[in-house]
Write a protein that holds these residues in place. Structure first.
Motif, PDB file in Angstrom:
ATOM      1  N   GLN A 173       0.836  -1.209   0.000  1.00 46.87           N
ATOM      2  CA  GLN A 173       0.000   0.000   0.000  1.00 46.87           C
ATOM      3  C   GLN A 173       0.868   1.256   0.000  1.00 46.87           C
ATOM      4  O   GLN A 173       0.563   2.240  -0.690  1.00 46.87           O
ATOM      5  CB  GLN A 173      -0.911   0.003   1.226  1.00 46.87           C
ATOM      6  CG  GLN A 173      -1.971  -1.091   1.219  1.00 46.87           C
ATOM      7  CD  GLN A 173      -2.811  -1.075   2.483  1.00 46.87           C
ATOM      8  OE1 GLN A 173      -3.302  -0.029   2.919  1.00 46.87           O
ATOM      9  NE2 GLN A 173      -2.983  -2.231   3.101  1.00 46.87           N
ATOM     10  N   ILE A 174       1.950   1.216   0.763  1.00 44.55           N
ATOM     11  CA  ILE A 174       2.857   2.368   0.822  1.00 44.55           C
ATOM     12  C   ILE A 174       3.542   2.584  -0.527  1.00 44.55           C
ATOM     13  O   ILE A 174       3.618   3.710  -1.028  1.00 44.55           O
ATOM     14  CB  ILE A 174       3.904   2.169   1.936  1.00 44.55           C
ATOM     15  CG1 ILE A 174       3.223   2.189   3.304  1.00 44.55           C
ATOM     16  CG2 ILE A 174       4.992   3.247   1.861  1.00 44.55           C
ATOM     17  CD1 ILE A 174       4.133   1.778   4.452  1.00 44.55           C
ATOM     18  N   VAL A 175       4.044   1.507  -1.122  1.00 44.29           N
ATOM     19  CA  VAL A 175       4.742   1.608  -2.404  1.00 44.29           C
ATOM     20  C   VAL A 175       3.824   2.179  -3.483  1.00 44.29           C
ATOM     21  O   VAL A 175       4.194   3.111  -4.208  1.00 44.29           O
ATOM     22  CB  VAL A 175       5.275   0.219  -2.835  1.00 44.29           C
ATOM     23  CG1 VAL A 175       5.711   0.232  -4.300  1.00 44.29           C
ATOM     24  CG2 VAL A 175       6.439  -0.202  -1.948  1.00 44.29           C
ATOM     25  N   VAL A 176       2.626   1.643  -3.586  1.00 49.81           N
ATOM     26  CA  VAL A 176       1.680   2.124  -4.598  1.00 49.81           C
ATOM     27  C   VAL A 176       1.277   3.564  -4.306  1.00 49.81           C
ATOM     28  O   VAL A 176       1.160   4.387  -5.221  1.00 49.81           O
ATOM     29  CB  VAL A 176       0.445   1.203  -4.665  1.00 49.81           C
ATOM     30  CG1 VAL A 176      -0.624   1.793  -5.585  1.00 49.81           C
ATOM     31  CG2 VAL A 176       0.843  -0.186  -5.154  1.00 49.81           C
ATOM     32  N   GLY A 177       1.104   3.883  -3.026  1.00 51.90           N
ATOM     33  CA  GLY A 177       0.761   5.256  -2.656  1.00 51.90           C
ATOM     34  C   GLY A 177       1.852   6.245  -3.025  1.00 51.90           C
ATOM     35  O   GLY A 177       1.563   7.346  -3.523  1.00 51.90           O
TER      36      GLY A 177
END
Length: 223
Positions: free
Chosen positions: A189-193
């Motif tokens: 989720q962090i990477v995509v965000g």
């Protein structure tokens, strides 16, 4: 049986036998003589097909790549979500390598790029570049926009992210590797965000610094 078919059968037998011994006895402890004896072939025959344990591991890597590719390609077509496509690619890796998780842990000690079995070595370059191309396809097939300055570097960064997850996974002693699953879920989720945020105009100065940093890191390996 045709000679070629028999030859391929023997090659596969030696590879499968070696992997079984690596799992049972450990990679360092297993010898080529052990492999030949367990496979029921002459030692010279074992060396005819594989000149060392290293070449057996390279064959294992190559087989894994060939066998995973159809599943990766098929499942990635089901979504245009960057997060779902990334999750699919990495989950296929986890599922495929599960029977050999301990072996991957033993091989993880060979991370030095000068070691032939390192995922960063010259010997594994062709397979590495193929793996990185999957991440290019993840991005290209998604609806997520990636800025032109970051796009050349993104597949390699995502491959490194995957390698970090796999490294954590092989050493994860929690029940059914629950800690890895939690790390995967949250970090994805962090990477995509962050990828989504990177396209914001206000972040262009920061993005410029990031690109300069990536150029310095990758050096000759830059895209």
């Amino acid at each position: 049986m045709k000679p070629k078919a028999k030859s391929e059968e023997t090659r596969a037998l030696i590879l499968d036998t070696a992997l079984g011994l690596f799992r049972k006895k450990g990679f360092e402890e297993t010898t080529m003589r052990d492999v030949a004896s367990e496979a029921g072939v002459a030692l010279g025959a074992a060396y005819y097909y594989y000149d060392s344990k290293h070449s057996i591991v390279m064959a294992f890597y190559g087989r894994a790549q060939r066998e995973m590719e159809p599943e990766i390609r098929s499942r990635m077509t089901r979504s245009t979500s960057l997060e779902k496509r990334l999750r699919t690619l990495i989950e296929v890796k986890f599922d495929y390598f599960l029977p050999n998780r301990e072996l991957l842990g033993a091989l993880a000690s060979h991370a030095d790029p000068h070691h032939p079995l390192s995922p960063f070595s010259e010997e594994t370059r062709e397979m590495r570049e193929q793996e990185i191309s999957y991440f290019s396809d993840v991005i290209e097939g998604s609806k997520q926009r990636v800025t032109s300055d970051l796009k050349p570097y993104m597949p390699r960064l995502l491959w490194l992210y995957q390698m970090g997850l796999l490294m954590f996974w092989v050493y994860d002693r929690s029940r059914n590797q629950k800690r890895t699953q939690l790390l995967f879920d949250k970090s994805l989720q962090i990477v995509v965000g962050l990828i989504r945020l990177s396209s914001f105009p206000l972040l262009k100065p920061i993005r410029k610094l990031i690109v300069e940093l990536l150029e310095a890191i990758f050096g000759e390996d830059k895209p």
